[in-house]
Design a protein around this motif. Structure first.
Motif, short mmCIF file in Angstrom:
data_model
loop_
_atom_site.label_atom_id
_atom_site.label_comp_id
_atom_site.label_asym_id
_atom_site.label_seq_id
_atom_site.Cartn_x
_atom_site.Cartn_y
_atom_site.Cartn_z
N THR A 12 4.00 11.74 14.71
CA THR A 12 3.10 12.29 13.69
C THR A 12 2.90 13.79 13.94
OG1 THR A 12 1.17 11.82 15.06
CG2 THR A 12 1.76 10.16 13.42
N PHE A 13 2.39 14.47 12.91
CA PHE A 13 1.96 15.87 13.10
C PHE A 13 0.86 15.92 14.15
CE2 PHE A 13 3.71 16.19 8.76
CZ PHE A 13 4.47 17.34 8.89
N THR A 14 -0.01 14.91 14.14
CA THR A 14 -1.12 14.92 15.10
C THR A 14 -0.60 14.85 16.53
OG1 THR A 14 -2.46 13.80 13.43
CG2 THR A 14 -3.35 13.87 15.65
N HIS A 106 1.55 9.08 4.78
CA HIS A 106 0.09 9.24 4.83
C HIS A 106 -0.38 9.84 3.49
CE1 HIS A 106 -3.72 11.10 6.11
NE2 HIS A 106 -3.72 10.19 7.08
N GLN A 112 0.61 16.40 -0.59
CA GLN A 112 1.20 17.74 -0.39
C GLN A 112 2.62 17.85 -0.94
OE1 GLN A 112 0.38 19.53 3.63
NE2 GLN A 112 -0.71 17.60 3.90
N SER A 131 -0.13 6.74 8.70
CA SER A 131 0.29 8.09 9.13
C SER A 131 1.70 8.31 8.60
CB SER A 131 0.30 8.20 10.67
OG SER A 131 1.34 7.40 11.20
N THR A 132 2.18 9.54 8.72
CA THR A 132 3.55 9.83 8.27
C THR A 132 4.56 9.04 9.11
OG1 THR A 132 3.57 11.78 9.70
CG2 THR A 132 3.05 12.15 7.38
N THR A 175 -2.10 22.59 8.62
CA THR A 175 -3.16 21.60 8.92
C THR A 175 -3.86 22.03 10.20
OG1 THR A 175 -1.97 19.82 7.79
CG2 THR A 175 -3.68 19.15 9.32
O1 LIG Z 1 0.37 11.40 9.44
C1 LIG Z 1 0.47 12.36 10.20
O2 LIG Z 1 1.55 12.78 10.66
C2 LIG Z 1 -0.74 13.08 10.57
O3 LIG Z 1 -0.78 13.67 11.63
C3 LIG Z 1 -1.89 13.12 9.59
C4 LIG Z 1 -1.85 14.30 8.64
C5 LIG Z 1 -3.24 14.51 7.91
O4 LIG Z 1 -4.16 13.74 8.11
O5 LIG Z 1 -3.32 15.49 7.15
C6 LIG Z 1 -1.59 15.53 9.39
C7 LIG Z 1 -0.88 16.57 8.90
C8 LIG Z 1 -0.31 16.54 7.53
O6 LIG Z 1 -1.19 17.31 6.74
C9 LIG Z 1 -0.22 15.16 6.98
C10 LIG Z 1 -0.84 14.10 7.57
#
Ligand SMILES: O=C(O)C(=O)C[C@]1(C(=O)O)C=C[C@@H](O)C=C1
Length: 307
Positions: A12-14, A106, A112, A131-132, A175
């Motif tokens: 994930t981005f997180t 997600h 987006q 999540s993504t 983000t």
């Molecule tokens: O799903 C992911 O990869 C996340 O980390 C969540 C998340 C969000 O909540 O905005 C984080 C960044 C991006 O904007 C899309 C998804």
């Protein structure tokens, strides 16, 4: 080794943001399926901290994070990260663009790329996942045809391939993420800090304007205000505020005492260095020296040393 929670699964981005936030110390990253679950693990002391998404420059705040931050025992943010956000379209090998009927991701990610999906996959149905990377995992498991994922995800799902990269309706989307812990020693002030808090005010004329005036009168720059419903009382809201400065700064401490008197609830959500390191601009009559000198003046008056 410290364990740090993040919104998983891997890719994930997180996860990426949490790695950058914990780069300075030895940490084992532990995935959780949702932000509330990651924050619950911090509250139980199962992990030291959690990396969570808080807002996106295109889609706005992440409501699940705001709600979970205030839903239970106090937590405070200690670090912040900004991550540029562009997406990959991942598929199982052999899938052609024209054959894609379902696209998983997600909801914040789907929002987006809404324009891109309408243009390039007009017949495909968007499906929300936690999540993504959960979207990518579901495609690998054969549940959906394609996933809108973080560019790092393909490394974690070797059975998938990148069909298209660099997808974004807004090129420079970003983000913002926070590293959140149980209350303890605060990060030292750096001169380029942000303070976050959540306030509940009464439903009466001018209550919000009065709250904001406490900040502006002390020369405090508000960078974000967001309201979320209280949930069990219709028409009542929590206000999430971010402003420049650290609770250790005299003007911020002074403003917080005023907010504490004015609001029915104030929850401190942390003072931490801003990711972009832009120093706060403080006008002369709101400087540290000006505040300390005026407090000293009152003390001198009270002690009969001045009039
Ligand atoms: O799903 C992911 O990869 C996340 O980390 C969540 C998340 C969000 O909540 O905005 C984080 C960044 C991006 O904007 C899309 C998804």
């Amino acid at each position: 080794m410290a364990q740090i929670a993040y919104l998983g699964p891997a890719g994930t981005f997180t996860e990426q943001a949490t790695r950058s936030l914990t780069g300075d110390f030895d940490a084992e990253l532990v995935p959780y399926e949702t932000v509330p679950l990651a924050l619950a693990a911090v509250r139980r002391g199962e992990v030291l901290a959690a990396g969570v998404p808080v807002e996106n420059s295109v889609e706005g705040s992440v409501p699940a994070t705001l709600d979970a931050l205030t839903a239970d025992e106090p937590l405070v943010a200690v670090q912040e990260a900004l991550l540029p956000v562009q997406f990959d379209l991942l598929v199982r090998p052999g899938t052609e663009q024209g054959a894609i009927r379902t696209v998983a991701s997600h909801p914040h990610a789907l929002a987006q790329v809404r324009g891109w999906l309408a243009e390039h996959l007009p017949g495909a149905e968007a499906r929300a996942t936690s999540s993504t990377a959960a979207g990518a995992a579901a495609v690998a498991a054969g549940e959906f045809d394609a996933a809108i994922s973080a560019p790092v995800a393909v490394e974690h799902y070797p059975s998938l391939q990148r069909l298209i990269g660099g997808i974004a309706d807004v090129r420079d989307a970003v983000t913002r993420f926070l590293l959140v812990r149980r209350p303890g020693k605060l990060p030292e002030p750096t001169g380029a800090d942000r303070t976050s808090l959540c306030a509940v005010i009464s439903d009466e004329v001018g209550a919000l304007a009065d709250l904001l005036a406490e900040l502006s009168l002390r020369g405090i720059n508000l960078s974000r205000i967001e309201s979320r419903p209280i949930k069990d009382r219709f028409g009542e809201y929590r206000f999430f505020l971010d402003f420049d400065g650290h609770v250790a700064d005299a003007r911020i401490g002074d403003a917080l005492t005023a907010l504490r008197r004015r609001c029915s609830t104030v929850r401190f959500l942390g003072s931490y260095p801003k990711a972009d390191r832009t120093p706060a601009t403080v006008r002369p009559n709101a400087s540290e020296q000006a505040f300390l000198a005026s407090v000293q003046w009152v003390e001198d008056v009270r002690a009969g040393r001045l009039a």
